[in-house]
Design a protein around this motif. Structure first.
Motif, PDB file in Angstrom:
ATOM      1  N   THR A  93      48.204  85.473 -12.551  1.00 61.10           N
ATOM      2  CA  THR A  93      48.624  84.332 -11.816  1.00 61.10           C
ATOM      3  C   THR A  93      50.112  84.030 -12.418  1.00 61.10           C
ATOM      4  O   THR A  93      50.509  82.787 -12.389  1.00 61.10           O
ATOM      5  N   ILE A 111      42.594  77.163  -7.201  1.00 60.34           N
ATOM      6  CA  ILE A 111      41.716  78.342  -7.216  1.00 60.34           C
ATOM      7  C   ILE A 111      40.448  78.135  -7.746  1.00 60.34           C
ATOM      8  O   ILE A 111      39.420  78.539  -7.247  1.00 60.34           O
ATOM      9  N   LEU A 158      36.674  84.546  -8.570  1.00 64.04           N
ATOM     10  CA  LEU A 158      37.723  83.992  -9.053  1.00 64.04           C
ATOM     11  C   LEU A 158      39.052  84.693  -8.642  1.00 64.04           C
ATOM     12  O   LEU A 158      40.154  84.624  -8.351  1.00 64.04           O
ATOM     13  N   ILE A 190      39.646  84.922  -5.172  1.00 66.24           N
ATOM     14  CA  ILE A 190      40.507  83.885  -4.640  1.00 66.24           C
ATOM     15  C   ILE A 190      41.793  83.937  -5.089  1.00 66.24           C
ATOM     16  O   ILE A 190      42.675  83.820  -4.248  1.00 66.24           O
ATOM     17  N   THR A 191      42.216  84.329  -6.240  1.00 69.63           N
ATOM     18  CA  THR A 191      43.423  84.754  -6.774  1.00 69.63           C
ATOM     19  C   THR A 191      44.187  85.337  -5.779  1.00 69.63           C
ATOM     20  O   THR A 191      45.304  85.130  -5.760  1.00 69.63           O
ATOM     21  N   ASN A 211      45.342  84.021  -2.694  1.00 73.63           N
ATOM     22  CA  ASN A 211      46.429  82.995  -2.627  1.00 73.63           C
ATOM     23  C   ASN A 211      47.757  83.640  -3.567  1.00 73.63           C
ATOM     24  O   ASN A 211      47.843  84.419  -4.091  1.00 73.63           O
TER      25      ASN A 211
END
Length: 201
Positions: free
Chosen positions: A119, A130, A156, A159-160, A163
Protein backbone atom coordinates in the motif's frame (compact mmCIF):
# COMPACT_ATOMS: atom_id res chain seq x y z
CA UNK A 1 -20.51 37.43 12.02
CA UNK A 2 -20.22 33.68 12.60
CA UNK A 3 -16.48 33.77 11.99
CA UNK A 4 -16.04 36.70 14.36
CA UNK A 5 -18.04 34.87 17.03
CA UNK A 6 -15.82 31.79 16.75
CA UNK A 7 -12.68 33.86 17.21
CA UNK A 8 -14.23 35.70 20.15
CA UNK A 9 -15.03 32.42 21.89
CA UNK A 10 -11.42 31.31 21.36
CA UNK A 11 -10.06 34.60 22.76
CA UNK A 12 -12.28 34.46 25.84
CA UNK A 13 -11.21 30.89 26.64
CA UNK A 14 -7.49 31.12 25.99
CA UNK A 15 -5.15 29.37 25.96
CA UNK A 16 -6.96 27.91 22.98
CA UNK A 17 -6.16 25.97 19.83
CA UNK A 18 -8.42 26.96 16.96
CA UNK A 19 -8.26 24.37 14.17
CA UNK A 20 -9.78 25.23 10.80
CA UNK A 21 -10.11 22.33 8.38
CA UNK A 22 -10.40 22.93 4.62
CA UNK A 23 -9.10 26.45 5.16
CA UNK A 24 -9.20 27.13 1.43
CA UNK A 25 -13.00 27.23 1.68
CA UNK A 26 -12.89 30.37 3.82
CA UNK A 27 -9.51 31.71 2.76
CA UNK A 28 -9.52 31.18 -0.99
CA UNK A 29 -7.56 33.59 -3.14
CA UNK A 30 -9.68 36.70 -3.58
CA UNK A 31 -8.73 36.73 -7.24
CA UNK A 32 -10.45 33.37 -7.72
CA UNK A 33 -13.39 33.53 -5.36
CA UNK A 34 -16.79 35.11 -5.97
CA UNK A 35 -17.75 38.63 -4.96
CA UNK A 36 -20.03 37.16 -2.31
CA UNK A 37 -17.17 35.34 -0.56
CA UNK A 38 -14.55 38.09 -0.66
CA UNK A 39 -15.89 39.77 2.50
CA UNK A 40 -15.45 36.42 4.30
CA UNK A 41 -11.76 36.30 3.34
CA UNK A 42 -11.36 39.93 4.41
CA UNK A 43 -13.00 39.18 7.75
CA UNK A 44 -10.71 36.19 8.19
CA UNK A 45 -7.65 38.40 7.69
CA UNK A 46 -9.02 40.95 10.14
CA UNK A 47 -9.59 38.28 12.79
CA UNK A 48 -6.04 37.02 12.40
CA UNK A 49 -4.24 40.29 12.97
CA UNK A 50 -6.60 43.24 12.76
CA UNK A 51 -6.16 46.27 15.03
CA UNK A 52 -8.89 45.07 17.39
CA UNK A 53 -7.83 41.41 17.30
CA UNK A 54 -5.79 40.23 20.28
CA UNK A 55 -4.90 36.61 19.60
CA UNK A 56 -2.24 36.22 22.27
CA UNK A 57 -2.77 32.77 23.76
CA UNK A 58 -4.68 31.54 20.72
CA UNK A 59 -2.89 29.07 18.42
CA UNK A 60 -4.56 29.06 15.02
CA UNK A 61 -3.99 26.05 12.77
CA UNK A 62 -5.40 25.49 9.30
CA UNK A 63 -5.42 22.41 7.06
CA UNK A 64 -5.97 22.20 3.33
CA UNK A 65 -5.44 19.86 0.40
CA UNK A 66 -5.04 22.86 -1.89
CA UNK A 67 -2.45 25.29 -0.49
CA UNK A 68 -2.20 26.93 -3.91
CA UNK A 69 -5.80 28.10 -3.56
CA UNK A 70 -5.21 29.92 -0.27
CA UNK A 71 -4.99 33.71 -0.48
CA UNK A 72 -1.36 34.84 -0.35
CA UNK A 73 -2.22 37.41 2.32
CA UNK A 74 -2.97 34.55 4.72
CA UNK A 75 0.63 33.35 4.44
CA UNK A 76 2.24 36.59 5.55
CA UNK A 77 4.19 36.78 8.84
CA UNK A 78 1.89 36.81 11.85
CA UNK A 79 -0.77 34.81 10.08
CA UNK A 80 -0.20 31.32 8.65
CA UNK A 81 3.50 31.92 8.26
CA UNK A 82 4.61 28.32 8.83
CA UNK A 83 3.58 25.80 6.20
CA UNK A 84 3.92 22.09 7.08
CA UNK A 85 3.57 19.39 4.43
CA UNK A 86 2.03 16.19 5.81
CA UNK A 87 2.99 13.33 3.48
CA UNK A 88 1.17 10.01 3.13
CA UNK A 89 2.11 7.52 5.86
CA UNK A 90 5.37 5.63 5.46
CA UNK A 91 5.62 1.84 5.67
CA UNK A 92 5.83 1.73 9.48
CA UNK A 93 2.85 4.04 9.83
CA UNK A 94 0.80 2.11 7.26
CA UNK A 95 1.42 -1.08 9.20
CA UNK A 96 0.18 0.56 12.40
CA UNK A 97 -2.87 2.00 10.65
CA UNK A 98 -3.85 -1.48 9.47
CA UNK A 99 -3.49 -2.78 13.02
CA UNK A 100 -5.61 0.02 14.48
CA UNK A 101 -8.24 -0.21 11.73
CA UNK A 102 -8.84 -3.88 12.55
CA UNK A 103 -9.19 -3.42 16.30
CA UNK A 104 -12.64 -4.66 17.34
CA UNK A 105 -13.20 -6.44 14.02
CA UNK A 106 -13.01 -10.27 14.00
CA UNK A 107 -9.97 -11.27 11.98
CA UNK A 108 -7.54 -14.13 11.55
CA UNK A 109 -3.76 -14.04 11.38
CA UNK A 110 -2.78 -10.88 9.49
CA UNK A 111 0.61 -10.10 7.97
CA UNK A 112 0.56 -6.34 8.55
CA UNK A 113 4.06 -5.84 7.14
CA UNK A 114 3.05 -7.38 3.81
CA UNK A 115 -0.04 -5.19 3.61
CA UNK A 116 2.05 -2.12 4.39
CA UNK A 117 4.46 -2.98 1.56
CA UNK A 118 1.58 -3.33 -0.91
CA UNK A 119 0.00 0.00 0.00
CA UNK A 120 2.84 2.38 -0.79
CA UNK A 121 1.46 5.91 -1.29
CA UNK A 122 -1.91 4.95 0.24
CA UNK A 123 -3.42 7.46 2.63
CA UNK A 124 -4.75 6.51 6.06
CA UNK A 125 -8.31 6.84 4.74
CA UNK A 126 -7.44 4.50 1.85
CA UNK A 127 -6.29 1.89 4.38
CA UNK A 128 -9.37 2.43 6.54
CA UNK A 129 -11.50 1.84 3.45
CA UNK A 130 -9.75 -1.48 2.75
CA UNK A 131 -10.35 -2.68 6.32
CA UNK A 132 -13.96 -1.47 6.36
CA UNK A 133 -14.66 -3.24 3.08
CA UNK A 134 -13.06 -6.38 4.49
CA UNK A 135 -15.37 -6.19 7.50
CA UNK A 136 -18.39 -5.61 5.28
CA UNK A 137 -17.65 -8.61 3.05
CA UNK A 138 -17.02 -10.85 6.05
CA UNK A 139 -20.26 -9.68 7.63
CA UNK A 140 -22.25 -10.48 4.48
CA UNK A 141 -20.69 -13.94 4.41
CA UNK A 142 -21.54 -14.41 8.08
CA UNK A 143 -25.20 -13.59 7.37
CA UNK A 144 -25.27 -16.31 4.71
CA UNK A 145 -23.64 -18.98 6.88
CA UNK A 146 -25.00 -17.98 10.26
CA UNK A 147 -21.49 -18.11 11.70
CA UNK A 148 -18.85 -15.50 12.46
CA UNK A 149 -16.55 -15.10 9.45
CA UNK A 150 -13.27 -13.41 10.37
CA UNK A 151 -11.44 -11.06 8.05
CA UNK A 152 -8.59 -12.97 6.45
CA UNK A 153 -5.22 -12.02 5.03
CA UNK A 154 -6.34 -13.28 1.63
CA UNK A 155 -9.42 -11.06 1.68
CA UNK A 156 -7.45 -7.95 2.58
CA UNK A 157 -4.90 -8.71 -0.14
CA UNK A 158 -7.70 -9.10 -2.68
CA UNK A 159 -9.31 -5.80 -1.68
CA UNK A 160 -5.94 -4.04 -1.68
CA UNK A 161 -5.29 -5.20 -5.24
CA UNK A 162 -8.74 -3.95 -6.29
CA UNK A 163 -8.09 -0.47 -4.92
CA UNK A 164 -5.72 2.32 -5.85
CA UNK A 165 -4.35 5.16 -3.80
CA UNK A 166 -6.45 8.32 -3.88
CA UNK A 167 -3.45 10.65 -3.57
CA UNK A 168 -2.01 10.08 -7.07
CA UNK A 169 -4.10 12.80 -8.70
CA UNK A 170 -3.23 15.21 -5.89
CA UNK A 171 0.48 14.67 -6.39
CA UNK A 172 0.09 15.18 -10.15
CA UNK A 173 -1.45 18.58 -9.48
CA UNK A 174 1.06 19.42 -6.75
CA UNK A 175 3.94 18.49 -9.05
CA UNK A 176 2.82 21.14 -11.54
CA UNK A 177 3.04 23.79 -8.82
CA UNK A 178 6.45 22.47 -7.78
CA UNK A 179 7.69 22.84 -11.36
CA UNK A 180 6.10 26.12 -12.37
CA UNK A 181 5.06 28.08 -9.27
CA UNK A 182 7.72 27.49 -6.64
CA UNK A 183 9.76 30.69 -6.85
CA UNK A 184 9.21 31.35 -3.14
CA UNK A 185 10.14 27.78 -2.16
CA UNK A 186 6.67 27.21 -0.72
CA UNK A 187 6.49 23.72 -2.22
CA UNK A 188 10.06 22.62 -1.44
CA UNK A 189 8.86 19.99 1.04
CA UNK A 190 6.66 18.44 -1.63
CA UNK A 191 9.53 18.63 -4.12
CA UNK A 192 11.88 16.84 -1.70
CA UNK A 193 9.24 14.21 -0.98
CA UNK A 194 8.62 13.47 -4.65
CA UNK A 195 12.35 13.20 -5.31
CA UNK A 196 12.71 10.76 -2.40
CA UNK A 197 9.85 8.46 -3.34
CA UNK A 198 12.22 5.90 -4.79
CA UNK A 199 13.65 5.36 -1.32
CA UNK A 200 10.27 4.54 0.28
CA UNK A 201 9.90 0.84 0.96
Amino acid sequence: RAMHDVFEVARKNKPTVLFLDEIDAIGMSRGKTSEALRPLVNQFLTELDGIDSNNDGVLIIGATNMPWEVDTALRRPGRFDKIIFVPPPDKKARQKIFELALVGKPHGEINYEMLAKLTKQFSSSDIDRICDEGAERSFKEAIKTGKTVPITQELLLKITQENKTTVTDWFSTANNYVKYSNESGLYNDIKDYLEGLANDE
